[in-house]
Design a protein around this motif. Structure first.
Motif, PDB file in Angstrom:
ATOM      1  N   ALA A  36       0.832  -1.206   0.000  1.00 15.92           N
ATOM      2  CA  ALA A  36       0.000   0.000   0.000  1.00 15.92           C
ATOM      3  C   ALA A  36       0.867   1.256   0.000  1.00 15.92           C
ATOM      4  O   ALA A  36       1.839   1.352   0.751  1.00 15.92           O
ATOM      5  CB  ALA A  36      -0.909  -0.013   1.223  1.00 15.92           C
ATOM      6  N   ASP A  37       0.495   2.203  -0.843  1.00 17.60           N
ATOM      7  CA  ASP A  37       1.256   3.462  -0.906  1.00 17.60           C
ATOM      8  C   ASP A  37       0.268   4.628  -0.815  1.00 17.60           C
ATOM      9  O   ASP A  37      -0.517   4.705   0.134  1.00 17.60           O
ATOM     10  CB  ASP A  37       2.125   3.479  -2.174  1.00 17.60           C
ATOM     11  N   PHE A  38       0.218   5.482  -1.810  1.00 12.04           N
ATOM     12  CA  PHE A  38      -0.623   6.685  -1.803  1.00 12.04           C
ATOM     13  C   PHE A  38      -2.090   6.387  -1.459  1.00 12.04           C
ATOM     14  O   PHE A  38      -2.672   5.413  -1.930  1.00 12.04           O
ATOM     15  CB  PHE A  38      -0.545   7.299  -3.199  1.00 12.04           C
TER      16      PHE A  38
ATOM     17  N   HIS B 129      -0.869   0.383  -5.019  1.00 18.52           N
ATOM     18  CA  HIS B 129      -0.086  -0.811  -4.650  1.00 18.52           C
ATOM     19  C   HIS B 129       1.183  -0.803  -5.490  1.00 18.52           C
ATOM     20  O   HIS B 129       1.121  -0.951  -6.714  1.00 18.52           O
ATOM     21  CB  HIS B 129      -0.908  -2.072  -4.903  1.00 18.52           C
ATOM     22  N   GLU B 130       2.330  -0.638  -4.825  1.00 20.70           N
ATOM     23  CA  GLU B 130       3.513  -0.272  -5.583  1.00 20.70           C
ATOM     24  C   GLU B 130       4.337  -1.445  -6.128  1.00 20.70           C
ATOM     25  O   GLU B 130       4.438  -1.617  -7.323  1.00 20.70           O
ATOM     26  CB  GLU B 130       4.405   0.656  -4.749  1.00 20.70           C
ATOM     27  N   TYR B 131       4.920  -2.244  -5.255  1.00 25.29           N
ATOM     28  CA  TYR B 131       5.861  -3.257  -5.762  1.00 25.29           C
ATOM     29  C   TYR B 131       5.978  -4.440  -4.807  1.00 25.29           C
ATOM     30  O   TYR B 131       5.498  -4.402  -3.679  1.00 25.29           O
ATOM     31  CB  TYR B 131       7.238  -2.638  -6.000  1.00 25.29           C
ATOM     32  N   LEU B 132       6.649  -5.511  -5.277  1.00 23.81           N
ATOM     33  CA  LEU B 132       6.797  -6.716  -4.454  1.00 23.81           C
ATOM     34  C   LEU B 132       8.226  -6.895  -3.934  1.00 23.81           C
ATOM     35  O   LEU B 132       8.454  -7.081  -2.748  1.00 23.81           O
ATOM     36  CB  LEU B 132       6.402  -7.959  -5.259  1.00 23.81           C
TER      37      LEU B 132
ATOM     38  N   THR C 171       9.269   9.383   5.984  1.00 21.09           N
ATOM     39  CA  THR C 171      10.645   9.151   5.548  1.00 21.09           C
ATOM     40  C   THR C 171      10.769   7.819   4.819  1.00 21.09           C
ATOM     41  O   THR C 171       9.994   6.895   5.046  1.00 21.09           O
ATOM     42  CB  THR C 171      11.613   9.163   6.741  1.00 21.09           C
ATOM     43  N   ASP C 172      11.764   7.763   3.941  1.00 20.99           N
ATOM     44  CA  ASP C 172      12.016   6.559   3.138  1.00 20.99           C
ATOM     45  C   ASP C 172      13.509   6.231   3.201  1.00 20.99           C
ATOM     46  O   ASP C 172      14.229   6.402   2.222  1.00 20.99           O
ATOM     47  CB  ASP C 172      11.559   6.800   1.696  1.00 20.99           C
ATOM     48  N   MET C 173      13.929   5.779   4.398  1.00 23.60           N
ATOM     49  CA  MET C 173      15.308   5.293   4.495  1.00 23.60           C
ATOM     50  C   MET C 173      15.319   3.882   3.917  1.00 23.60           C
ATOM     51  O   MET C 173      14.503   3.042   4.287  1.00 23.60           O
ATOM     52  CB  MET C 173      15.769   5.276   5.949  1.00 23.60           C
TER      53      MET C 173
ATOM     54  N   ALA D 176       9.467  -1.368   7.469  1.00 22.32           N
ATOM     55  CA  ALA D 176       8.392  -0.674   6.742  1.00 22.32           C
ATOM     56  C   ALA D 176       8.721   0.796   6.552  1.00 22.32           C
ATOM     57  O   ALA D 176       9.574   1.358   7.232  1.00 22.32           O
ATOM     58  CB  ALA D 176       7.078  -0.792   7.517  1.00 22.32           C
ATOM     59  N   GLU D 177       8.031   1.400   5.602  1.00 18.40           N
ATOM     60  CA  GLU D 177       7.978   2.856   5.566  1.00 18.40           C
ATOM     61  C   GLU D 177       6.507   3.242   5.609  1.00 18.40           C
ATOM     62  O   GLU D 177       5.636   2.448   5.233  1.00 18.40           O
ATOM     63  CB  GLU D 177       8.666   3.428   4.323  1.00 18.40           C
ATOM     64  N   LEU D 178       6.272   4.436   6.106  1.00 26.41           N
ATOM     65  CA  LEU D 178       4.906   4.964   6.110  1.00 26.41           C
ATOM     66  C   LEU D 178       4.748   5.765   4.829  1.00 26.41           C
ATOM     67  O   LEU D 178       5.630   6.533   4.457  1.00 26.41           O
ATOM     68  CB  LEU D 178       4.682   5.833   7.350  1.00 26.41           C
TER      69      LEU D 178
ATOM     70  N   VAL E 225       1.090   1.498   5.705  1.00 31.92           N
ATOM     71  CA  VAL E 225       2.295   0.856   6.247  1.00 31.92           C
ATOM     72  C   VAL E 225       2.790  -0.057   5.135  1.00 31.92           C
ATOM     73  O   VAL E 225       2.173  -1.081   4.845  1.00 31.92           O
ATOM     74  CB  VAL E 225       1.970   0.056   7.524  1.00 31.92           C
ATOM     75  N   GLN E 226       3.849   0.381   4.462  1.00 32.74           N
ATOM     76  CA  GLN E 226       4.316  -0.330   3.278  1.00 32.74           C
ATOM     77  C   GLN E 226       5.480  -1.246   3.632  1.00 32.74           C
ATOM     78  O   GLN E 226       6.361  -0.865   4.391  1.00 32.74           O
ATOM     79  CB  GLN E 226       4.741   0.687   2.202  1.00 32.74           C
ATOM     80  N   HIS E 227       5.485  -2.387   3.073  1.00 29.56           N
ATOM     81  CA  HIS E 227       6.519  -3.423   3.214  1.00 29.56           C
ATOM     82  C   HIS E 227       7.084  -3.658   4.629  1.00 29.56           C
ATOM     83  O   HIS E 227       8.287  -3.636   4.819  1.00 29.56           O
ATOM     84  CB  HIS E 227       7.664  -3.235   2.197  1.00 29.56           C
ATOM     85  N   PRO E 228       6.201  -3.930   5.640  1.00 27.13           N
ATOM     86  CA  PRO E 228       6.756  -4.385   6.922  1.00 27.13           C
ATOM     87  C   PRO E 228       7.527  -5.685   6.697  1.00 27.13           C
ATOM     88  O   PRO E 228       7.109  -6.530   5.895  1.00 27.13           O
ATOM     89  CB  PRO E 228       5.505  -4.615   7.792  1.00 27.13           C
TER      90      PRO E 228
HETATM   91 CA    CA Z   1       8.696   2.997  -1.178  1.00 31.30          CA
END
Ligand code: CA
Ligand code: FEO
Ligand code: CA
Ligand code: CA
Length: 555
Positions: A99-101, A120-123, A456-458, A499-501, A517-520
């Protein structure tokens, strides 16, 4: 529903935060300075006290942490709205991955019904949980046709129905508006590229994926941005790269509408689309190309926005001029073959015209941008327009090729504060690092008071290592843009491990903040032992990306 606040109760006991968080930091690293917003008395305003509306003074910031949960300040909690695999309509379609935007649409005549669009962005590393294919093994691409279909279905976006019960938003799994747009969906291609030789005459294209961020139009549709599409094209053995890297438009209120790809907005790694109206009434769209050394763009429509035309205003996105930012000169340079001699006269190695048609310019937008002097930037991600002064805030996430590891947020001021201007000035609003307390700014959202909310996207592989250790997990920050706290970042949330938010989006009443909450668990190596199991709906579950609604606890 899930309530998460234990850490804050502990934390609240530590008084004025102090710099206790520095204890675990590397000896020579600059400690993260935890900011505390100045507290004003808010007892006089009961409405303000009970709502999520944040004038900046009603939460105590969280500290950097590596805890595996979505951590919020005391007094706030989150409700799970939808996670990967949830049914979203009577047909049995399911909510996609990563999940993204998010983009919220209130039904005009019913305060208790709404729609939410989620990208839904990527795997990547977590593909195993979706298709069973072991990405970490990094062997040859041996995905079966069924795995490729699962892959493509999991990406794109979802329209989900929401219902408010007892004051809380929740997913309606039986919504007739529930809809999946995915890697096989048919699109109408519009704008100068449609039907052109540059795309072999195609007017229809198939599939969307790598949907990162986006924007809401003034006519109640959503724009969603195709970002790092190359990887998906390769993984799923698709044939035509030219069909991807566009901005798409979906009407969430009409489940039978054919979604559109708007080619006049150019083709690159689109992060998001921020819309505004110029002084003369033209529609302006600000966009970033999120890759190292790529550019910032804006599109200015030919015709004026007309509220009476409703959804027909969509055509504004098909006729106009695309510009690229030259930050050295402070000018927007038109990427228009007819009027820009730099494009018209550009030649390839054999001496042939580099761009024969405007469709060539739009399909090879990066090449065109560099040809006319577009400035290579440090990963331009989200751009948003300040609701009060119309300046444009841009996240530059980072660029390790330039030694820019922590990124910065830049503020662009158009000449005469007019979005149509061809001249602009800019300044660094706040830079990432130990002093500000964040690194790698990504999605931005303004509240109606003009405060900035930033996630943030570390990069996952660097999280918790070396110079990023002091920041803990990725987070969500609140940054006032005026007053004595202007430019200071206060951490509002911390993401689960790995994850990133993403996709912060306020409801119009600002009582709820939707965030993904993307890619936990993205750093998982052993799929039986994921580094995160968020949100942990049942014991031993896989990590599931999803969307939450954050709200204040009822008093
Ligand atoms: Ca991302
Ligand atoms: Fe998908 Fe630029 O983040
Ligand atoms: Ca992003
Ligand atoms: Ca990002």
């Amino acid at each position: 529903m899930k309530i998460s606040r234990s850490d804050f109760l502990k934390y609240m006991g530590k008084g004025m935060i102090a710099l206790t968080a520095v204890r675990n930091l590397d000896l020579f690293s600059e400690p993260v300075k935890i900011q505390v917003p100045k507290t004003k008395s808010s007892s006089s305003n009961r409405k303000e006290q009970n709502s999520f509306k944040i004038p900046g003074n009603n939460f105590k910031p969280v500290k950097p942490t590596t805890e595996d949960d979505l951590i919020l300040p005391h007094g706030f909690h989150y409700d799970l709205i939808a996670v990967y695999g949830d049914r979203i309509n009577p047909k049995g379609d399911t909510f996609g991955y990563a999940a993204d935007f998010n983009c919220f649409f209130q039904f005009p005549n019913d305060p208790n019904r709404a729609l939410l669009w989620t990208n839904h962005e990527y795997l990547n590393e977590l593909e195993y949980y979706v298709t069973g294919y072991d990405y970490n093994a990094k062997g040859p691409n041996t995905r079966t046709p069924e795995q490729i279909e699962m892959y493509l279905y999991s990406l794109g976006g979802s329209v989900i129905g929401l219902r408010k019960k007892n004051g809380i938003w929740a997913l309606d799994p039986n919504s007739e508006h529930g809809r999946r747009i995915h890697g096989r969906t048919e699109f109408e291609l519009k704008g100068p590229v449609s039907g052109s030789e540059a795309i072999s005459g195609k007017t229809k294209v198939f599939g969307t994926f790598a949907n990162c961020s986006g924007g809401k139009t003034l006519w109640d549709t959503v724009l969603s941005c195709e970002e790092n599409f190359e990887m998906v094209v390769q993984d799923c053995k698709l044939e035509d790269l030219r069909e991807y890297g566009w901005i798409i438009e979906i009407d969430p209120f009409d489940p039978s509408s054919v979604p559109i790809k708007h080619s006049a907005l150019g083709r690159f790694s689109h992060e998001n689309a921020a819309l505004t109206i110029s002084s003369s009434g033209k529609l302006v769209v600000y966009m970033g190309d999120d890759s190292k050394d790529q550019c910032v763009y804006k599109f200015v429509s030919e015709q004026n926005y007309d509220p009476k035309k409703g959804k027909k205003n969509s055509e504004l996105l098909d006729f106009g001029i695309l510009y690229v930012g030259n930050f050295e000169k402070g000018v927007w340079v038109p990427l228009d073959l007819e009027t820009n001699p730099a494009l018209k006269n550009a030649k390839d190695k054999e001496g042939n015209p580099l761009f024969k048609t405007q469709a060539d310019v739009l399909i090879r937008c990066r090449e065109a941008a560099k040809t006319v002097g577009g400035t290579p930037m440090d990963r331009p991600e989200d751009l948003e327009v300040h609701p009060l002064d119309k300046s444009i805030y841009v996240s530059f996430t980072n660029n390790d090729s330039h030694g820019n590891f922590y990124g910065q947020i830049v503020r662009i001021k158009e000449e005469n504060s007019d979005a149509e201007s061809v001249r602009f000035e800019f300044e660094v609003f706040v830079a990432g690092g130990g002093k500000s307390g964040f690194s790698s700014p990504d999605n931005l959202a303004f509240d109606s008071s003009g405060n900035l909310w930033m996630v943030t996207d570390m990069t996952t592989k660097l999280l918790g290592k070396s110079i990023f250790k002091k920041f803990g997990n990725n987070g969500l920050f609140f940054i006032p843009t005026s007053g004595e706290d202007a430019g200071k970042a206060f951490q509002f949330a911390s993401a689960p491990i790995g994850a990133e938010l993403t996709g912060p989006w306020f409801t119009p009443d600002e009582e709820f903040l939707f965030v993904s909450v993307q890619h936990p668990g993205e750093d998982t190596k052993d799929y039986d032992l994921p580094t995160s199991r968020w949100p942990g709906i049942k014991k031993g579950d896989m990590p599931r990306p999803g969307v939450v609604a954050i709200r204040k606890e009822k008093i």
